[in-house]
Enzyme design. Structure first.
Site, PDB file in Angstrom:
ATOM      1  CG  HIS A  71      10.191   2.976 -20.618  1.00  0.00           C
ATOM      2  ND1 HIS A  71       9.976   1.673 -20.244  1.00  0.00           N
ATOM      3  CD2 HIS A  71      11.515   3.065 -20.874  1.00  0.00           C
ATOM      4  CE1 HIS A  71      11.129   1.020 -20.246  1.00  0.00           C
ATOM      5  NE2 HIS A  71      12.087   1.837 -20.633  1.00  0.00           N
TER       6      HIS A  71
ATOM      7  CG  ASP B  26      -0.138   4.413 -18.829  1.00  0.00           C
ATOM      8  OD1 ASP B  26       1.098   4.476 -18.762  1.00  0.00           O
ATOM      9  OD2 ASP B  26      -0.848   4.030 -17.890  1.00  0.00           O
TER      10      ASP B  26
HETATM   11  P1  ADQ Z   1       4.681   3.831 -14.824  1.00  0.00           P
HETATM   12  O1  ADQ Z   1       4.099   5.163 -15.167  1.00  0.00           O
HETATM   13  O2  ADQ Z   1       5.335   3.715 -13.517  1.00  0.00           O
HETATM   14  O3  ADQ Z   1       5.689   3.338 -15.951  1.00  0.00           O
HETATM   15  P2  ADQ Z   1       3.038   1.304 -15.084  1.00  0.00           P
HETATM   16  O4  ADQ Z   1       3.391   0.729 -16.394  1.00  0.00           O
HETATM   17  O5  ADQ Z   1       1.589   1.161 -14.749  1.00  0.00           O
HETATM   18  O6  ADQ Z   1       3.380   2.834 -14.935  1.00  0.00           O
HETATM   19  O7  ADQ Z   1       3.872   0.584 -13.961  1.00  0.00           O
HETATM   20  C1  ADQ Z   1       3.599   0.760 -12.586  1.00  0.00           C
HETATM   21  C2  ADQ Z   1       4.374  -0.307 -11.813  1.00  0.00           C
HETATM   22  O8  ADQ Z   1       4.337   0.020 -10.414  1.00  0.00           O
HETATM   23  C3  ADQ Z   1       3.794  -1.702 -11.969  1.00  0.00           C
HETATM   24  O9  ADQ Z   1       4.817  -2.625 -12.162  1.00  0.00           O
HETATM   25  C4  ADQ Z   1       3.074  -1.960 -10.633  1.00  0.00           C
HETATM   26  O10 ADQ Z   1       3.106  -3.294 -10.187  1.00  0.00           O
HETATM   27  C5  ADQ Z   1       3.867  -1.103  -9.670  1.00  0.00           C
HETATM   28  N1  ADQ Z   1       2.934  -0.632  -8.629  1.00  0.00           N
HETATM   29  C6  ADQ Z   1       1.839   0.083  -8.833  1.00  0.00           C
HETATM   30  N2  ADQ Z   1       1.197   0.303  -7.653  1.00  0.00           N
HETATM   31  C7  ADQ Z   1       1.923  -0.292  -6.704  1.00  0.00           C
HETATM   32  C8  ADQ Z   1       1.801  -0.407  -5.278  1.00  0.00           C
HETATM   33  N3  ADQ Z   1       0.813   0.169  -4.559  1.00  0.00           N
HETATM   34  N4  ADQ Z   1       2.755  -1.084  -4.635  1.00  0.00           N
HETATM   35  C9  ADQ Z   1       3.780  -1.632  -5.302  1.00  0.00           C
HETATM   36  N5  ADQ Z   1       3.941  -1.558  -6.638  1.00  0.00           N
HETATM   37  C10 ADQ Z   1       3.034  -0.893  -7.322  1.00  0.00           C
HETATM   38  C11 ADQ Z   1       6.258   3.894 -17.155  1.00  0.00           C
HETATM   39  C12 ADQ Z   1       5.244   4.361 -18.217  1.00  0.00           C
HETATM   40  C13 ADQ Z   1       4.274   3.231 -18.527  1.00  0.00           C
HETATM   41  C14 ADQ Z   1       5.057   1.990 -18.993  1.00  0.00           C
HETATM   42  C15 ADQ Z   1       6.161   1.662 -18.013  1.00  0.00           C
HETATM   43  C16 ADQ Z   1       7.075   0.550 -18.551  1.00  0.00           C
HETATM   44  O11 ADQ Z   1       4.536   5.518 -17.760  1.00  0.00           O
HETATM   45  O12 ADQ Z   1       3.347   3.619 -19.532  1.00  0.00           O
HETATM   46  O13 ADQ Z   1       4.162   0.897 -19.057  1.00  0.00           O
HETATM   47  O14 ADQ Z   1       6.986   2.796 -17.747  1.00  0.00           O
HETATM   48  O15 ADQ Z   1       7.525   0.850 -19.820  1.00  0.00           O
END
Ligand code: ADQ
Length: 496
Positions: free
Chosen positions: A168, A380
């Site tokens: 990921h 990311d």
């Molecule tokens: P993450 O580093 O966790 O994922 P991201 O892809 O941005 O990063 O996902 C964050 C998730 O958390 C989103 O679904 C979002 O809705 C949720 N979220 C964020 N802030 C929130 C809040 N305040 N309350 C509730 N929910 C919240 C890792 C990798 C990424 C990759 C994903 C999936 O680092 O690059 O996109 O896996 O493969």
């Protein structure tokens, strides 16, 4: 198609909490969970992972876990870890070595040898949990950097296991991977999978380049979407499969009466002010400091934005036990205070900051309300927030300002305003350009991005990954073109 699907990830998709005398269950947060939970509910299967806290076999928690998840259509298989294992495997090798290294942040790596041994032990534990439940014909799908060695341990028990891996996070270029003391073991462990999936063509190319340079005996055959790698008796397939979101579910929530009502209330509250939204897990890879600096710079250099925009930065608590994350939080809070101290006027506070997880409905209402979503990741894997924002823009009116270094830039390069997160003035100018953008251009850009994301959603991702793992990639699978900035030739040749 496989008989059953095993998803193996560091964390189970739930949070177990002790409340009073009993246990409560909540859905987990983070990209991986939001992405895969709907897929297992659809297909049925097992999810193998750590429940997130120190537990003993035979407790009441086991019944709560079993009952709480039965109706979701898949089983949970908990892997229990001791505190020492959590330190060495999770906080140590995973998050103090692989996470920073794979995000090009060598200075944040702590290459402590004991972390490595605990990482191996815990990976073996996960493999044992899978082996205990696996039947012939099952497909095991291992997720992410915490569990790279699971296939190697599974194959020691049964060479015929069918097992795939999806990374990921980004895969580093050769010069960065070389710094890892265990680079050879990590590459070897990856070669134990049948299919290795990456988020973008760049990650896939980085991996293949590392292999080509470090293992010259390897043979490669480029088959378009998937490259076949042969080394001795093993054949491994490698490809880029950009993860999607449950687009329709987000869109439906964004159009629901509940969200409409909430958006209406919030709109009345903020009046004509344009909302710039940031939503991130607390992490140094997400460019939180750079984003605040860019917003400060935008207020300084583009005074027309003052009293016209507000930046709402929502940060989800993450890895709270790690000192580096605590100091990042303090840095962000200091910057918010400074910007507000410098620019607030009677009735206008430029930065609003929330440090907590949000219920899905509230998050969707904010995605829908926001005029600009600002994603400034230093690096990311994909960034699901960018995609969720677009899915919730049901009126096609918002603008995505997106880091070039988020995997999502490959798919969204024609619709988003792409920025370099190290370029504070460039990001400030992009905010100004977004603020000034005509209605027509906003709608055209957003509609284009929504079309791509509706088609390439989470179910598309799983389907293509599994088709590639178990057969061949269908002809209509299109890998997005890598994003690279177009430099101006006249400027490059200008000697004056
Ligand atoms: P993450 O580093 O966790 O994922 P991201 O892809 O941005 O990063 O996902 C964050 C998730 O958390 C989103 O679904 C979002 O809705 C949720 N979220 C964020 N802030 C929130 C809040 N305040 N309350 C509730 N929910 C919240 C890792 C990798 C990424 C990759 C994903 C999936 O680092 O690059 O996109 O896996 O493969």
């Amino acid at each position: 198609m496989p008989q059953r699907l095993f998803v193996v990830s560091n964390r189970l998709p739930i949070v177990l909490e002790k409340r009073g005398g009993g246990w409560t269950l909540k859905p987990g947060s983070g990209g991986l969970v939001s992405a895969i939970a709907p897929v297992l509910s659809h297909r049925g299967g097992l999810w193998v992972g750590w429940p997130g806290l120190p537990l003993e076999r035979g407790g009441d928690w086991e019944r709560v876990l079993e009952e709480g998840y039965r109706e979701r259509g898949y089983d949970l298989v908990p892997v229990l870890l001791t505190e020492q294992e959590v330190k060495g495997f999770y906080e140590g090798f995973s998050n103090a070595i692989l996470w920073p290294l794979f995000h090009d942040m060598l200075g944040r790596c702590h290459f402590e040898p004991p972390f490595w041994y605990t990482y191996l032990d815990v990976n073996e534990k996960f493999a044992e949990a899978v082996a205990g439940q696996r039947r012939e014909g099952d497909f095991v799908w291992v997720q992410d950097y915490q569990l790279i060695h699971v296939a190697e341990f599974l194959r020691r028990r049964d060479e015929s296991v069918r097992v795939g891996f999806f990374l990921h996070i980004p895969f580093p270029p050769l010069d960065i991977l070389l710094k890892l003391p265990w680079r050879g073991q990590i590459l070897k462990a990856l070669l134990a999978y049948d299919l290795i999936g990456f988020q973008t063509p760049r990650d896939s190319r980085n991996f293949l380049t590392c292999l080509q340079n470090l293992v010259p005996e390897v043979e490669m055959e480029d088959g378009g979407a998937v490259t076949e790698v042969r080394l001795g008796a093993r054949t491994v397939r490698v490809g880029a499969f950009p993860i999607g979101i449950d687009f329709r579910a987000y869109e439906e929530t964004a159009r629901s009466d509940d969200v409409n009502r909430r958006v209406g209330e919030l709109r009345r509250k903020i009046g004509p002010i344009h909302l710039i939204l940031g939503v991130d897990r607390l992490d140094y890879t997400k460019g939180l400091v750079e984003r605040l600096e860019a917003f400060r710079n935008a207020l300084k250099r583009h005074p027309g934005l003052r009293e016209r925009v507000v930046l709402l930065q929502i940060v989800v608590p993450s890895r709270e036990g790690v000192a580096e994350y605590q100091s990042l939080k303090a840095h962000i809070e200091r910057l918010v205070g400074e910007i507000n101290g410098e620019y607030s006027t009677a009735g206008w506070v430029p930065v609003q900051y929330q440090y907590r997880s949000q219920p899905r409905r509230d998050l969707v209402a904010l995605y829908r309300l926001a005029r600009i979503c600002f994603v400034a990741s230093i690096k990311d894997g994909m960034n699901l927030v960018a995609k969720e924002f677009c899915a919730c823009q049901v009126d096609d009116s918002g603008i995505l300002v997106l880091s070039e270094f988020a995997g999502a830039a490959a798919q969204l390069q024609r619709g988003a305003l792409l920025v370099n997160p190290h370029d504070i003035e460039g990001m400030a100018d992009a905010l100004k350009a977004a603020f000034d953008m005509s209605d027509d251009e906003r709608r055209r850009r957003m509609a284009g991005m929504r079309e791509i994301l509706r088609e390439q959603d989470i179910f598309w991702w799983v389907d293509y990954y599994l088709q590639a793992a178990l057969g061949t990639v269908p002809d209509d699978f299109r890998v997005p073109k890598e994003y690279l900035p177009a430099l101006d030739l006249d400027e490059l040749l200008d000697t004056g």
